[in-house]
Design an enzyme around this catalytic site. Structure first.
Site, PDB file in Angstrom:
ATOM      1  N   HIS A   3       0.836  -1.209   0.000  1.00 33.24           N
ATOM      2  CA  HIS A   3       0.000   0.000   0.000  1.00 33.24           C
ATOM      3  C   HIS A   3       0.864   1.250   0.000  1.00 33.24           C
ATOM      4  CE1 HIS A   3       0.201   1.419   4.246  1.00 33.24           C
ATOM      5  NE2 HIS A   3       0.176   0.150   4.613  1.00 33.24           N
ATOM      6  N   ASP A   8       5.933   2.261   6.719  1.00 31.30           N
ATOM      7  CA  ASP A   8       4.638   1.572   6.702  1.00 31.30           C
ATOM      8  C   ASP A   8       3.730   2.306   5.725  1.00 31.30           C
ATOM      9  OD1 ASP A   8       2.200   0.378   7.183  1.00 31.30           O
ATOM     10  OD2 ASP A   8       1.958   1.233   9.177  1.00 31.30           O
ATOM     11  N   GLU A  48      -4.991   2.243   2.426  1.00 28.75           N
ATOM     12  CA  GLU A  48      -4.994   1.119   3.360  1.00 28.75           C
ATOM     13  C   GLU A  48      -5.193   1.579   4.788  1.00 28.75           C
ATOM     14  OE1 GLU A  48      -3.241  -1.796   6.224  1.00 28.75           O
ATOM     15  OE2 GLU A  48      -2.662   0.281   5.838  1.00 28.75           O
ATOM     16  N   GLU A  49      -4.630   2.740   5.107  1.00 26.10           N
ATOM     17  CA  GLU A  49      -4.617   3.206   6.488  1.00 26.10           C
ATOM     18  C   GLU A  49      -5.995   3.612   7.006  1.00 26.10           C
ATOM     19  OE1 GLU A  49      -2.242   2.842   8.447  1.00 26.10           O
ATOM     20  OE2 GLU A  49      -0.392   2.734   7.277  1.00 26.10           O
ATOM     21  N   ASP A  84       3.296  -6.160   3.838  1.00 28.26           N
ATOM     22  CA  ASP A  84       3.068  -5.021   4.727  1.00 28.26           C
ATOM     23  C   ASP A  84       4.108  -5.123   5.829  1.00 28.26           C
ATOM     24  OD1 ASP A  84       1.925  -2.830   6.108  1.00 28.26           O
ATOM     25  OD2 ASP A  84      -0.085  -3.398   5.467  1.00 28.26           O
TER      26      ASP A  84
END
Length: 360
Positions: A64, A176, A210-211, A233
């Site tokens: 992502h 991330d 994604e978050e 991830d």
């Protein structure tokens, strides 16, 4: 510096807040285009490079592209800015951090202000939260702030950039999971340079949002309708202070990729990945997810009629801070593992747990 390292720094240092990933996606696409046959994007910005697009059997490798960030939520008459989270941003790390406010007039610099320690002690040491965490952009009125191009809804990112620790670790904001975008792009590059062309269609997917709930992966999974999805991830290094291994497992940076077990993980696919790792001598660790993995794996696994999905995670320290840390060897080993897996997976493989009996 090698071209892939230049790409890593350019891509990781570029802001890519959730919902506003387009500039980072353009950097990513520019890098991957020479290594794929075609590419496309969707309405919300997920970017996909495709090898062998006419093949019926489709395999996705995915990361992502978005990073946690902030929104302007309220501007006081004195020109102070209060914020709302965009994704899992952490108020406790914000005080004294420098930020970039992204406006149509250009970038505006600011800082998260915070009272001095001796003042806080007198007033009971408040914990940072939405009601007391504010940004100062050097303005003395709301009108001055607005004249800079800042308004409610303006997106804000920290300005920390990528650095290296002890020549072994990468450290910075938004590893991330923007470093995942680097890893899947590197898989495509290596396969191209090695002259490997799969019999199946390979979709290299850098998904948005994604978050805030796996939204980009949900959209693109329905569009591609893959047969297999291999998602990467990050996961927690639980050997750093503050973790309970009984609860969070025993995972450590430098000991290899993490393979997660859970309902969303298709265990035949998982075993195939383990077999590849053992043959290629790629070290790996194991983790368990009690329900959902909390990653884009879930979006692919439960899309359409169900997609055989697996998760390869990168151990990371200090998640959702501006100093996220990963080990260079783990990054390399995930690239190797994904590339080797793609060389071995047969096109049209049937991953169903229960298959029809063969006719005599």
């Amino acid at each position: 510096m090698e071209e892939n390292q230049k790409f890593l720094y350019k891509y990781l240092n570029n802001p890519s807040p959730t919902g506003f990933e387009s500039s980072g996606q353009e950097i990513w696409l520019d890098y991957i285009k020479p290594y794929v046959d075609s590419w496309f994007t969707d309405t919300y910005g997920t970017a996909v490079g495709v090898i062998n697009p006419d093949a019926k059997f489709k395999v996705v490798i995915e990361a992502h592209a978005d990073e946690i960030s902030w929104f302007v939520n309220y501007i006081t008459e004195q020109g102070y800015i209060y914020v709302k989270r965009n994704g899992g941003s952490d108020f406790t790390i914000a005080p004294s951090k420098r930020v970039n406010l992204h406006t149509r007039k250009g970038m505006v610099k600011g800082v998260f202000g915070w009272p001095a320690i001796h003042v806080r002690k007198k007033e009971g040491e408040p914990s940072p939260n939405q009601e007391n965490t504010f940004i100062d952009v050097g303005a003395s009125s709301r009108e001055e702030v607005e004249n800079m191009g800042i308004h409610v809804g303006t997106v804000i990112t920290f300005d920390d950039e990528l650095l290296e620790l002890n020549d072994k670790y990468y450290c910075g904001r938004a590893l991330d999971n923007r470093i995942g975008g680097y890893m899947i792009a590197e898989v495509a590059r290596r396969l191209h340079e090695e002259g490997f062309r799969p019999d199946f269609g390979l979709y290299v997917v850098n998904a948005v949002q994604e978050e805030v709930g796996l939204r980009g992966a949900e959209m693109i999974a329905h569009r591609i309708r893959p047969n297999v999805a291999l998602v990467t991830d990050v996961t927690h290094d639980t050997t750093s202070p503050g973790y309970n291994k009984i609860v969070s497992g025993d995972l450590q940076c430098g000991k290899g990729p993490v393979l997660t077990y859970g309902p969303a993980i298709q265990y035949k696919l998982q075993q195939m990945i383990i077999d590849v790792a053992q043959r290629a001598e790629v070290p790996f660790q194991r983790a368990a997810a009690s329900r959902a993995t909390g990653t884009d794996t879930d979006a692919f696994a439960y899309s359409s009629e169900g997609v055989a999905s697996a998760l390869i995670s990168l151990p990371l320290k200090y998640m959702h801070t501006t100093v996220e840390v990963v080990h260079k060897e783990d990054v390399e080993n995930i690239i190797r593992l994904m590339a080797e897996f793609l060389k071995e997976i047969p096109a049209n493989h049937d991953f169903r747990y229960i298959q029809e009996a063969k006719k005599l």
